[in-house]
Scaffold this motif. Structure first.
Motif, PDB file in Angstrom:
ATOM      1  N   TYR A   1     -13.149 -43.299  33.252  1.00 34.32           N
ATOM      2  CA  TYR A   1     -11.316 -43.952  31.789  1.00 34.32           C
ATOM      3  C   TYR A   1     -11.568 -42.718  31.073  1.00 34.32           C
ATOM      4  CZ  TYR A   1     -11.533 -48.094  34.460  1.00 34.32           C
ATOM      5  OH  TYR A   1     -11.802 -49.335  35.384  1.00 34.32           O
ATOM      6  N   GLN A   2     -10.505 -42.247  30.464  1.00 32.61           N
ATOM      7  CA  GLN A   2     -10.873 -41.575  29.428  1.00 32.61           C
ATOM      8  C   GLN A   2      -9.419 -42.043  28.203  1.00 32.61           C
ATOM      9  OE1 GLN A   2      -9.138 -37.851  31.133  1.00 32.61           O
ATOM     10  NE2 GLN A   2     -10.849 -37.583  32.175  1.00 32.61           N
ATOM     11  N   ALA A   3      -9.750 -41.356  26.718  1.00 32.50           N
ATOM     12  CA  ALA A   3      -8.970 -41.563  25.698  1.00 32.50           C
ATOM     13  C   ALA A   3      -9.076 -40.774  24.974  1.00 32.50           C
ATOM     14  CB  ALA A   3      -9.722 -42.786  24.674  1.00 32.50           C
ATOM     15  N   ASN A   4      -7.843 -40.658  23.963  1.00 36.16           N
ATOM     16  CA  ASN A   4      -7.756 -39.645  23.391  1.00 36.16           C
ATOM     17  C   ASN A   4      -8.108 -39.905  21.824  1.00 36.16           C
ATOM     18  OD1 ASN A   4      -6.639 -37.386  24.973  1.00 36.16           O
ATOM     19  ND2 ASN A   4      -4.730 -38.463  24.929  1.00 36.16           N
TER      20      ASN A   4
ATOM     21  N   VAL B   1     -17.219 -48.807  26.712  1.00 38.83           N
ATOM     22  CA  VAL B   1     -17.189 -49.891  26.576  1.00 38.83           C
ATOM     23  C   VAL B   1     -18.193 -50.692  26.799  1.00 38.83           C
ATOM     24  CG1 VAL B   1     -14.479 -49.932  26.947  1.00 38.83           C
ATOM     25  CG2 VAL B   1     -15.574 -49.415  29.238  1.00 38.83           C
ATOM     26  N   ASP B   2     -18.718 -52.417  26.742  1.00 41.76           N
ATOM     27  CA  ASP B   2     -19.362 -52.888  26.800  1.00 41.76           C
ATOM     28  C   ASP B   2     -19.409 -53.957  28.353  1.00 41.76           C
ATOM     29  OD1 ASP B   2     -22.047 -54.202  27.337  1.00 41.76           O
ATOM     30  OD2 ASP B   2     -22.805 -53.286  24.931  1.00 41.76           O
ATOM     31  N   ILE B   3     -19.837 -54.408  28.842  1.00 40.73           N
ATOM     32  CA  ILE B   3     -19.699 -55.120  30.195  1.00 40.73           C
ATOM     33  C   ILE B   3     -21.253 -55.988  30.274  1.00 40.73           C
ATOM     34  CG2 ILE B   3     -18.055 -54.166  30.724  1.00 40.73           C
ATOM     35  CD1 ILE B   3     -19.228 -53.732  33.544  1.00 40.73           C
ATOM     36  N   SER B   4     -21.304 -56.246  29.224  1.00 39.62           N
ATOM     37  CA  SER B   4     -22.614 -57.262  29.462  1.00 39.62           C
ATOM     38  C   SER B   4     -22.483 -58.505  29.354  1.00 39.62           C
ATOM     39  CB  SER B   4     -23.672 -57.758  27.694  1.00 39.62           C
ATOM     40  OG  SER B   4     -22.523 -57.286  26.739  1.00 39.62           O
TER      41      SER B   4
ATOM     42  N   GLY C   1     -12.730 -62.361  36.203  1.00 41.39           N
ATOM     43  CA  GLY C   1     -11.229 -62.600  35.456  1.00 41.39           C
ATOM     44  C   GLY C   1     -10.942 -60.988  35.131  1.00 41.39           C
ATOM     45  N   VAL C   2      -9.443 -60.333  34.524  1.00 40.04           N
ATOM     46  CA  VAL C   2      -9.359 -58.686  33.873  1.00 40.04           C
ATOM     47  C   VAL C   2      -9.994 -59.721  32.751  1.00 40.04           C
ATOM     48  CG1 VAL C   2      -7.239 -57.993  33.307  1.00 40.04           C
ATOM     49  CG2 VAL C   2      -7.500 -59.001  35.924  1.00 40.04           C
ATOM     50  N   GLN C   3     -10.476 -58.508  32.450  1.00 47.69           N
ATOM     51  CA  GLN C   3     -10.959 -58.653  30.798  1.00 47.69           C
ATOM     52  C   GLN C   3     -10.301 -57.234  30.603  1.00 47.69           C
ATOM     53  OE1 GLN C   3     -15.049 -59.109  29.564  1.00 47.69           O
ATOM     54  NE2 GLN C   3     -15.778 -60.080  31.989  1.00 47.69           N
ATOM     55  N   SER C   4     -10.155 -57.148  28.922  1.00 50.14           N
ATOM     56  CA  SER C   4      -9.582 -55.912  28.089  1.00 50.14           C
ATOM     57  C   SER C   4     -10.650 -56.047  26.972  1.00 50.14           C
ATOM     58  CB  SER C   4      -7.923 -56.338  27.430  1.00 50.14           C
ATOM     59  OG  SER C   4      -7.372 -56.277  28.484  1.00 50.14           O
ATOM     60  N   LEU C   5     -11.362 -55.010  27.176  1.00 45.57           N
ATOM     61  CA  LEU C   5     -13.266 -54.194  26.658  1.00 45.57           C
ATOM     62  C   LEU C   5     -11.781 -53.451  25.760  1.00 45.57           C
ATOM     63  CD1 LEU C   5     -15.508 -54.790  29.077  1.00 45.57           C
ATOM     64  CD2 LEU C   5     -14.854 -56.132  27.428  1.00 45.57           C
ATOM     65  N   GLN C   6     -12.174 -53.343  24.470  1.00 43.93           N
ATOM     66  CA  GLN C   6     -12.472 -52.982  22.854  1.00 43.93           C
ATOM     67  C   GLN C   6     -13.372 -51.390  23.285  1.00 43.93           C
ATOM     68  OE1 GLN C   6      -9.897 -53.309  20.437  1.00 43.93           O
ATOM     69  NE2 GLN C   6     -10.540 -51.443  20.504  1.00 43.93           N
TER      70      GLN C   6
ATOM     71  N   PRO D   1      -6.317 -44.474  24.861  1.00 41.00           N
ATOM     72  CA  PRO D   1      -5.181 -45.986  24.293  1.00 41.00           C
ATOM     73  C   PRO D   1      -6.689 -47.021  23.891  1.00 41.00           C
ATOM     74  CG  PRO D   1      -6.625 -46.564  26.884  1.00 41.00           C
ATOM     75  CD  PRO D   1      -6.422 -44.329  26.607  1.00 41.00           C
ATOM     76  N   GLU D   2      -6.786 -47.959  23.479  1.00 39.67           N
ATOM     77  CA  GLU D   2      -7.854 -48.851  22.314  1.00 39.67           C
ATOM     78  C   GLU D   2      -8.629 -49.194  23.403  1.00 39.67           C
ATOM     79  OE1 GLU D   2      -5.663 -51.048  18.885  1.00 39.67           O
ATOM     80  OE2 GLU D   2      -5.425 -49.464  18.006  1.00 39.67           O
ATOM     81  N   GLN D   3      -7.967 -49.761  24.200  1.00 41.97           N
ATOM     82  CA  GLN D   3      -8.555 -50.572  25.923  1.00 41.97           C
ATOM     83  C   GLN D   3      -8.860 -50.349  26.371  1.00 41.97           C
ATOM     84  OE1 GLN D   3      -6.668 -54.469  24.927  1.00 41.97           O
ATOM     85  NE2 GLN D   3      -7.733 -55.390  22.851  1.00 41.97           N
TER      86      GLN D   3
END
Length: 337
Positions: free
Chosen positions: A63-66, A88-91, A96-101, A117-119
């Protein structure tokens, strides 16, 4: 009065100094922005998630972000991309589908302005597993005129594991046998596939073994007539009228070198010595070594019919009496004369 005036001048001097210092700093090392593109976004605590029996499906390789950063020019000019860490932290193992900051760690004096993107959207599912037997699919071309049997196979069962959405479509574990070279009696490695009910491969599934070790025994088949074999002779006053066998033919299975020369198969000898009546029963076939009856018993039913011989009697007439009668008649004719 002079003291108050001096204090005011001192305060004014400090303010002017601060303003001048700020002006100089901003003029020589101003606050600027810098965009670092394609920063890898790391997923934290994924191992802990999997230990809890969950997994991420549809996961990308990266996954990549600018990331747009803000800081003084000197710091940003010397900033290297590897000094910026996005994650991102998936502790939480929420299914289901999660949108992580996306979070970003930056060096001191550098802050994050924007993230694009932010998420990151992650689909988290429960991991299921089950054990299935290995299903062999042998092509019809290889079985044409032959019987192909498994000599040895290891393992015979496979444990498959994967996310619930994929596991719910799994129907079987399959090994396809479509190469003549696999039937040479030697042990070969054959790849396995996980198949759904429609016959399509299922992805995102892991197997306890990716292949099996397998060898085969191959036999030829041939249909031949059955012939009754007898010992001895029926009683001298009787004669054989008919014999029958059921079934009249059988399919034999065995090594090609033996099967190819067999044109018929006899029963084991049936003793008819002194037979005075019909004889029926079951009798085994006299099979060569390594040859068997395919998909049936090594027995047939026979019937031998016999009948008493017909004796023809010839009746001979009384010649003396006839001659006597003839003589009397002759004498009488002479008297009359």
């Amino acid at each position: 009065m002079n003291n108050k005036k001096d204090n005011r001048l001192k305060i004014l001097s400090v303010i002017v100094a601060i303003v001048m210092w700020t002006f100089v700093v901003n003029s020589t090392n101003p606050t600027v922005n810098k965009v670092i593109r394609n920063v890898p976004v790391v997923i934290r605590n994924q191992d802990e998630l999997e230990k809890s029996g969950y997994t991420i499906i549809g996961e990308q390789d990266t996954y990549q972000a600018n990331i747009k950063l803000k800081g003084n020019r000197e710091r940003l000019v010397n900033l290297r991309p590897e000094n910026v860490f996005a994650y991102v932290d998936i502790s939480s193992e929420k299914e289901g589908v999660q949108s992580l900051q996306i979070e970003v760690d930056t060096p001191t004096g550098v802050s994050v302005d924007t993230i694009d993107p932010e998420q990151v959207n992650l689909n988290i599912q429960k991991v299921l597993e089950k054990t299935l037997p290995v299903n062999l699919v042998i092509s019809d071309e290889l079985k044409d005129g032959k019987i192909v049997e498994v000599n040895q196979m290891s393992p015979e069962e496979i444990t498959v594991k994967g996310p619930a959405s994929a596991m719910n479509t799994v129907d079987r574990v399959e090994a396809r046998i479509d190469d003549q070279a696999l039937l040479d009696g030697k042990i070969h490695n054959v790849d396995l596939s996980v198949i759904d009910r429609a016959g399509n491969p299922v992805s995102e599934i892991s197997l306890s073994n990716e292949d099996i070790n397998i060898s085969f025994r191959v036999f030829e088949t041939k249909k031949v007539p059955v012939i009754i074999n007898t010992n001895g002779s029926v009683n001298k006053n009787y004669e054989e009228k008919a014999r029958a066998i059921s079934p009249e033919s059988v399919v034999l299975i065995g090594p090609e070198a033996i099967i190819k020369d067999i044109e018929s198969i006899e029963t084991k000898p049936i003793d008819i010595t002194g037979l005075k009546g019909n004889k029926t029963g079951d009798i085994e076939l006299d099979l060569p070594e390594s040859v068997e009856v395919y998909d049936g018993e090594n027995k047939v039913t026979f019937k031998i019919d016999v009948e008493r011989k017909v004796v023809e009697r010839i009746i001979i007439g009384n010649t003396d009496s006839d001659d006597k009668d003839n003589k009397t008649t002759s004498d009488k004719n002479k008297t009359n004369e």
